[in-house]
Design an enzyme around this catalytic site. Sequence first.
Site, PDB file in Angstrom:
ATOM      1  N   SER A  46      30.354 -20.105  51.068  1.00 51.78           N
ATOM      2  CA  SER A  46      29.475 -21.559  50.931  1.00 51.78           C
ATOM      3  C   SER A  46      27.939 -20.761  50.584  1.00 51.78           C
ATOM      4  CB  SER A  46      29.485 -21.849  52.308  1.00 51.78           C
ATOM      5  OG  SER A  46      30.866 -22.382  52.812  1.00 51.78           O
ATOM      6  N   HIS A  79      24.086 -20.677  54.670  1.00 56.14           N
ATOM      7  CA  HIS A  79      23.733 -21.658  53.781  1.00 56.14           C
ATOM      8  C   HIS A  79      22.477 -21.766  53.444  1.00 56.14           C
ATOM      9  CE1 HIS A  79      27.512 -24.166  55.827  1.00 56.14           C
ATOM     10  NE2 HIS A  79      27.909 -23.231  54.865  1.00 56.14           N
TER      11      HIS A  79
END
Length: 513
Positions: free
Chosen positions: A313, A365
Amino acid sequence: MAANSYYHGGYSSNPPTYEQANPHFDPIPTPGHPDFHTHPYEPTAADPQLHHSQQSLGSDQAYAAGGRLNEEPYSENIPLKSNQYANGSPPPNWMHQPTHYSPTPEDIEPPVAPTARRNRNRKKGFFKKKIPWVTYTFTLVQIIVFIVELVKNAQFTGSPIETKPSFNVMIGPSPYVQIYMGSRYTPCMKNVPGIQNANETVLFPCPNATASVAECTLSEACGFSGVPNPHPHGSLDDKPEPNQWFRFIIPMFIHTGFVHIGFNLIVQMTMGVDMERMIGWWRYFVVYVASGIWGFVLGGNYAGQGEASCGCSGALFGILALFILDLLYTWKDRPSPWVEMIIMILGIAVSFVLGLLPGLDNFAHIGGFIMGLALGLCLLRSPNALRERIGLARNPYVAMSGGAGTPTPDDNQKVNTGPSLVDFLKGRRTRTGAGASNNKLNPVNFFRGRKPLWWAWWLVRAGALVAVLVGFILLIVDFYKYPKSNCSWCYRLSCLPVNGWCEEGQLTTTKTS
């Protein structure tokens, strides 16, 4: 007949045919075309304009008109008289504007045989576009690693999916198998308070655990040839300490379950493929890997020390940052830039909110997105508006790479593309415009004649690169120097303080006498 009279002023009417003027001419009549044998006008010294145009076209193409040979002699390319505007005003200025555009890669393709062209045009699907090898390679490795995770979980627990002591909502292996496979897990990487300085022996959950009981040593839980086990009444300064530094890299290829890898690969096989085709494989590779590593380093400092983190991610958030920069760089050329911006902002906001849920590392992230923005400033081409102001053409990314097939501006256009950085590093010989000499590039020629705005933009790029490098070094130093983060509120960026979610990132151990 008007044009014929103009060139043959000696004939007032009924000029002789070409056969009469050339008795050795052997016509080849064609049905329906009585004038097929008519030959174009032969230039003489009295007609320098036509003579010059034929010389510029070459001997083989002297009588080409619009790409057609041996047609009506006076249908095209008739020289105009010197008093062409005597009976009226000249045409407006827009009729004098050049209509020659820079060649595109399709325009400069080498000629191919008709059969080869037809076979190439038949290519569909996978072979139709440029193959994004980096994206496909990473995707294949991630799928293989996930299959190995399922196999390992089945070997350890008897089921490929964790069902005991709890059910994995991501539909995948247990977190203890993920740690054993290489997920980022702080106790396997450095000395941690409450473990190395404990007064009792500390045990951890085993990869084959099906109950909430910790029975394995730290070395058994970490795998990969093990790590030094802590001993009772130890110290945080004990040496040697766990140092599985590769857990900042390997987690990019590990996923927690089918839901996790499914969402990531959907994004990777759509947005990732498009971005790699647009900026090239090496830029994409650098941003992808650097964003993933930077996200795990940031999470190692501020996430819960008992939280196992994995997934690509963070790398995908770095690629998403490139899409934001590309949108801003080409804002005026987009049909609906505000719509695209709103969609991207909503997507980023939703992803960050989901990162607050238990089991997800929002710091990966955030770190990946920051690194993507910084490297995007360094590696992407300059914004279109800025390129116009500093006198550079809107070349594709391949022009910066200096790769084969790069379009070369026509000398008469005087389009200043400037020498590329690859040319500068390799010392290539290059031409940048009309009359340019093929001198070997050197640092002086590379920076000579640059506008102040060019220097300012490159200072911004250099500043972004220095900032992320310094930030990376500081984060690594803080991770190994300080046992615990000194930021008391940072954990709220990765969890919501409800239902004990933030406590789930704490270490799960068992202390025995």
